[in-house]
Design a protein around this motif. Structure first.
Motif, mmCIF file in Angstrom:
data_model
loop_
_atom_site.group_PDB
_atom_site.id
_atom_site.type_symbol
_atom_site.label_atom_id
_atom_site.label_comp_id
_atom_site.label_asym_id
_atom_site.label_seq_id
_atom_site.Cartn_x
_atom_site.Cartn_y
_atom_site.Cartn_z
ATOM 1 N N LEU A 31 97.108 99.918 6.501
ATOM 2 C CA LEU A 31 96.353 100.321 7.688
ATOM 3 C C LEU A 31 95.369 101.435 7.368
ATOM 4 C CD1 LEU A 31 99.316 100.669 10.200
ATOM 5 C CD2 LEU A 31 97.493 98.971 10.359
ATOM 6 N N PRO A 32 94.328 101.582 8.178
ATOM 7 C CA PRO A 32 93.465 102.762 8.061
ATOM 8 C C PRO A 32 94.296 104.019 8.345
ATOM 9 C CG PRO A 32 92.463 101.109 9.494
ATOM 10 C CD PRO A 32 93.855 100.650 9.196
ATOM 11 N N ILE A 39 101.310 103.991 14.480
ATOM 12 C CA ILE A 39 102.112 102.799 14.188
ATOM 13 C C ILE A 39 103.542 103.201 13.828
ATOM 14 C CG2 ILE A 39 102.411 100.854 12.596
ATOM 15 C CD1 ILE A 39 100.181 100.306 14.574
ATOM 16 N N VAL A 40 103.705 104.285 13.081
ATOM 17 C CA VAL A 40 105.056 104.742 12.724
ATOM 18 C C VAL A 40 105.803 105.172 13.988
ATOM 19 C CG1 VAL A 40 106.382 106.506 11.482
ATOM 20 C CG2 VAL A 40 104.501 105.328 10.340
ATOM 21 N N ASP A 74 101.214 92.890 14.482
ATOM 22 C CA ASP A 74 100.754 92.895 15.865
ATOM 23 C C ASP A 74 99.401 93.594 15.992
ATOM 24 O OD1 ASP A 74 103.048 91.592 16.637
ATOM 25 O OD2 ASP A 74 104.018 93.383 17.474
ATOM 26 N N HIS A 75 99.256 94.719 15.274
ATOM 27 C CA HIS A 75 97.988 95.455 15.318
ATOM 28 C C HIS A 75 96.831 94.567 14.866
ATOM 29 C CE1 HIS A 75 94.811 98.305 14.535
ATOM 30 N NE2 HIS A 75 94.765 97.844 13.307
ATOM 31 N N TYR A 76 96.987 93.902 13.730
ATOM 32 C CA TYR A 76 95.899 93.067 13.221
ATOM 33 C C TYR A 76 95.693 91.821 14.082
ATOM 34 C CZ TYR A 76 95.137 96.055 9.242
ATOM 35 O OH TYR A 76 94.811 97.116 8.455
ATOM 36 N N ARG A 77 96.746 91.306 14.642
ATOM 37 C CA ARG A 77 96.601 90.158 15.530
ATOM 38 C C ARG A 77 95.773 90.545 16.754
ATOM 39 N NH1 ARG A 77 101.840 88.906 16.565
ATOM 40 N NH2 ARG A 77 101.955 87.722 14.652
ATOM 41 N N LYS A 78 96.096 91.695 17.353
ATOM 42 C CA LYS A 78 95.336 92.162 18.506
ATOM 43 C C LYS A 78 93.906 92.515 18.130
ATOM 44 C CE LYS A 78 99.162 94.092 21.152
ATOM 45 N NZ LYS A 78 99.779 95.333 21.627
ATOM 46 N N SER A 182 94.959 101.735 29.702
ATOM 47 C CA SER A 182 95.880 101.367 30.775
ATOM 48 C C SER A 182 95.367 100.267 31.690
ATOM 49 C CB SER A 182 96.236 102.603 31.611
ATOM 50 O OG SER A 182 95.078 103.107 32.248
ATOM 51 N N ASN A 183 94.055 100.022 31.717
ATOM 52 C CA ASN A 183 93.510 99.065 32.673
ATOM 53 C C ASN A 183 92.878 97.820 32.059
ATOM 54 O OD1 ASN A 183 93.799 100.383 35.387
ATOM 55 N ND2 ASN A 183 92.840 102.014 34.188
ATOM 56 N N TRP A 184 92.748 97.824 30.742
ATOM 57 C CA TRP A 184 92.072 96.667 30.185
ATOM 58 C C TRP A 184 92.815 96.078 29.001
ATOM 59 C CZ3 TRP A 184 88.140 96.355 25.956
ATOM 60 C CH2 TRP A 184 87.578 95.070 25.904
ATOM 61 N N TYR A 185 93.196 96.897 28.056
ATOM 62 C CA TYR A 185 93.780 96.369 26.842
ATOM 63 C C TYR A 185 94.782 97.347 26.306
ATOM 64 C CZ TYR A 185 94.034 94.201 22.264
ATOM 65 O OH TYR A 185 94.474 93.583 21.126
ATOM 66 N N ASP A 186 96.014 96.931 26.186
ATOM 67 C CA ASP A 186 97.087 97.792 25.701
ATOM 68 C C ASP A 186 97.082 97.772 24.186
ATOM 69 O OD1 ASP A 186 99.286 99.348 25.416
ATOM 70 O OD2 ASP A 186 100.719 97.833 26.098
ATOM 71 N N VAL A 187 96.765 98.915 23.579
ATOM 72 C CA VAL A 187 96.671 99.010 22.126
ATOM 73 C C VAL A 187 98.043 99.033 21.484
ATOM 74 C CG1 VAL A 187 95.850 100.412 20.225
ATOM 75 C CG2 VAL A 187 94.490 100.214 22.278
ATOM 76 N N ALA A 188 99.012 99.626 22.153
ATOM 77 C CA ALA A 188 100.346 99.777 21.559
ATOM 78 C C ALA A 188 101.063 98.456 21.437
ATOM 79 C CB ALA A 188 101.177 100.725 22.403
#
Length: 188
Positions: A31-32, A39-40, A74-78, A182-188
């Motif tokens: 990851l960057p 992520i941890v 999951d991060h890369y998939r999103k 919170s309103n468009w795309y959940d990064v976590a």
């Protein structure tokens, strides 16, 4: 939580001490660097939620590493979905006064992909609804910055100091990130 010596039991209170450095090293390989800590932490949170299902067939470290690898996947998939690409572009653009200041050979002024992302109707709609939630000065400063105005132009037009401009821009960016998250795309 009490210390447990049974090998099939977890000790979440010790994860940070025992496993954080190892997991961070593993994540840095994939990851960057600016995403590693998040992520941890997401890994520890997911492990806490999954703790009742831990059977003890592997060590804590192996189990946590498997969860970390799933979080990275999951991060890369999103990030590779259209919505994920728009989200990443919005975050990157919010950190720079103009999109062509980004340090990448693919981000020239005539890069059609970046322009497509900037003007995507979904992103535009969400950004505009988020702008409405900002206070008047933050909204004006951020809007002018998005349009490419320099700090001096913003200060002159709004009759504010550079420091006030920077503070308003910083607050607006932070609020927009929270709003988008919170309103468009959940990064976590």
């Amino acid at each position: 939580m009490e210390a447990i010596t049974n090998s099939n039991r977890l000790e979440p209170q010790m994860w940070s001490v025992r496993h954080k450095d190892y997991l961070s090293t593993m994540a840095r390989r994939k990851l960057p660097s600016d995403l590693v800590e998040d992520i941890v932490q997401d890994t520890f949170l997911a492990a806490l939620k999954a703790a009742p299902r831990f059977r003890g067939h592997s060590s804590e470290r192996v189990w946590l590493t498997a969860i970390l690898n799933n979080k990275i996947t999951d991060h890369y998939r999103k990030a590779n979905t259209q919505q994920g690409k728009l989200w990443q572009t919005a975050i990157r653009l919010s950190d720079y006064p103009t999109w062509w200041d980004l340090k990448s050979p693919s981000n020239s002024r005539d890069d059609n992909d970046v322009m497509k992302f900037i003007y995507a109707s979904e992103l535009d709609t969400v950004l505009n609804s988020g702008l409405e939630l900002l206070c008047k000065q933050e909204r004006k400063v951020l809007s002018m910055k998005i349009k490419g105005c320099s700090t001096e132009e913003i200060c002159s037009a709004l009759d504010i100091s550079k420091l006030n401009s920077w503070v308003a821009l910083s607050r607006a960016r932070k609020k927009m990130r929270l709003y988008l998250n919170s309103n468009w795309y959940d990064v976590a």
